[in-house]
Enzyme design. Sequence first.
Site, short mmCIF file in Angstrom:
data_model
loop_
_atom_site.label_atom_id
_atom_site.label_comp_id
_atom_site.label_asym_id
_atom_site.label_seq_id
_atom_site.Cartn_x
_atom_site.Cartn_y
_atom_site.Cartn_z
CG ASP A 72 -73.67 56.10 9.72
OD1 ASP A 72 -73.84 57.19 10.31
OD2 ASP A 72 -73.85 55.96 8.50
N GLY A 173 -86.59 60.21 15.31
CA GLY A 173 -86.36 60.23 13.86
C GLY A 173 -87.60 59.83 13.06
CG ASP A 175 -88.62 55.07 15.60
OD1 ASP A 175 -88.44 54.08 14.87
OD2 ASP A 175 -87.86 55.36 16.54
P1 ITT Z 1 -74.41 59.97 15.92
O1 ITT Z 1 -73.81 60.08 14.55
O2 ITT Z 1 -73.78 60.89 16.91
O3 ITT Z 1 -74.46 58.55 16.43
P2 ITT Z 1 -76.88 60.71 14.53
O4 ITT Z 1 -78.30 60.82 14.97
O5 ITT Z 1 -76.30 61.83 13.72
O6 ITT Z 1 -75.96 60.44 15.84
P3 ITT Z 1 -76.58 58.94 12.24
O7 ITT Z 1 -75.60 59.81 11.54
O8 ITT Z 1 -76.31 57.46 12.28
O9 ITT Z 1 -76.73 59.35 13.77
O10 ITT Z 1 -78.02 59.21 11.62
C1 ITT Z 1 -79.06 58.34 11.91
C2 ITT Z 1 -80.38 58.95 11.44
O11 ITT Z 1 -81.18 57.90 10.85
C3 ITT Z 1 -81.18 59.45 12.64
O12 ITT Z 1 -80.91 60.80 12.88
C4 ITT Z 1 -82.61 59.18 12.20
O13 ITT Z 1 -83.02 60.21 11.34
C5 ITT Z 1 -82.47 57.89 11.38
N1 ITT Z 1 -82.63 56.70 12.25
C6 ITT Z 1 -81.68 55.78 12.56
N2 ITT Z 1 -82.15 54.87 13.41
C7 ITT Z 1 -83.42 55.21 13.66
C8 ITT Z 1 -84.41 54.67 14.48
O14 ITT Z 1 -84.18 53.62 15.27
N3 ITT Z 1 -85.60 55.25 14.50
C9 ITT Z 1 -85.85 56.35 13.74
N4 ITT Z 1 -84.96 56.95 12.95
C10 ITT Z 1 -83.74 56.38 12.90
#
Ligand code: ITT
Length: 223
Positions: A72, A173, A175
């Site tokens: 997460d 996301g 980035d």
């Molecule tokens: P899962 O829960 O299925 O793993 P998710 O994309 O919904 O997928 P999260 O709930 O952990 O995952 O949300 C993470 C969000 O944070 C992601 O959608 C991006 O908006 C941001 N994020 C996390 N890591 C990132 C990265 O390496 N680069 C850019 N944005 C990132």
Amino acid sequence: MRLLIATSNPHKIEEILAVARGQETELELLGLKDAGVDVPEPVEDKPDFAGNALLKATYYAEHAKLPCLADDSGLEVDALKGAPGVISARYAGTTGGRDIVDPANNQKLMQELGDTPADQRRARFVCAMALAWPGKQHEPILVRGTFEGRIITPDQADDPKQPHLGRGTNGFGYDPLFWLEDRGCTSAELSPGEKNAISHRGDATRKLLLALRHWRVHEPASP
Ligand code: ITT
């Protein structure tokens, strides 16, 4: 040992697999599709990254009957008192595919920051990563990785009229908005290997694999 990487985010799985495959030859790493796991995503209702990572890892471990790793993650912006934080994936409240949701979140972030000066746009990506076993056979492993940077100012964007599109096309996301002062680029301008070497997720993956190696040495009777 078979290990399920439980995420619905294709970018996350690519990043985790790239780091894990570079270090581990004894693990058989599977995605949700490989493991035939087709269940609704769990509701991520915990107040912090660690709670949601544990919730996801435990949920998928129970469904897959396999040890399961989940991440997460999100972005914390100091000037916004840590927002978007745990709601990073749904910050703008927009629904749809990642191609719609990500630009909407980025637009909201740039609007919220407005003309905040560069030196007050400090931010970090945070990744909590958990490994849980089915039936709670063992205590879960929980680690955290961080990645420090700041949010670009609107004039740094490739198209200052569309500042939320930021700079660079790699990653996902936030980035394109995440500026790395020492490199002079955003994390969307890094190659996948460069990002994994310094990112929150690369850091968390390496820590988790180290903890798992330690666990396997001390738990010889386990799967
Ligand atoms: P899962 O829960 O299925 O793993 P998710 O994309 O919904 O997928 P999260 O709930 O952990 O995952 O949300 C993470 C969000 O944070 C992601 O959608 C991006 O908006 C941001 N994020 C996390 N890591 C990132 C990265 O390496 N680069 C850019 N944005 C990132």
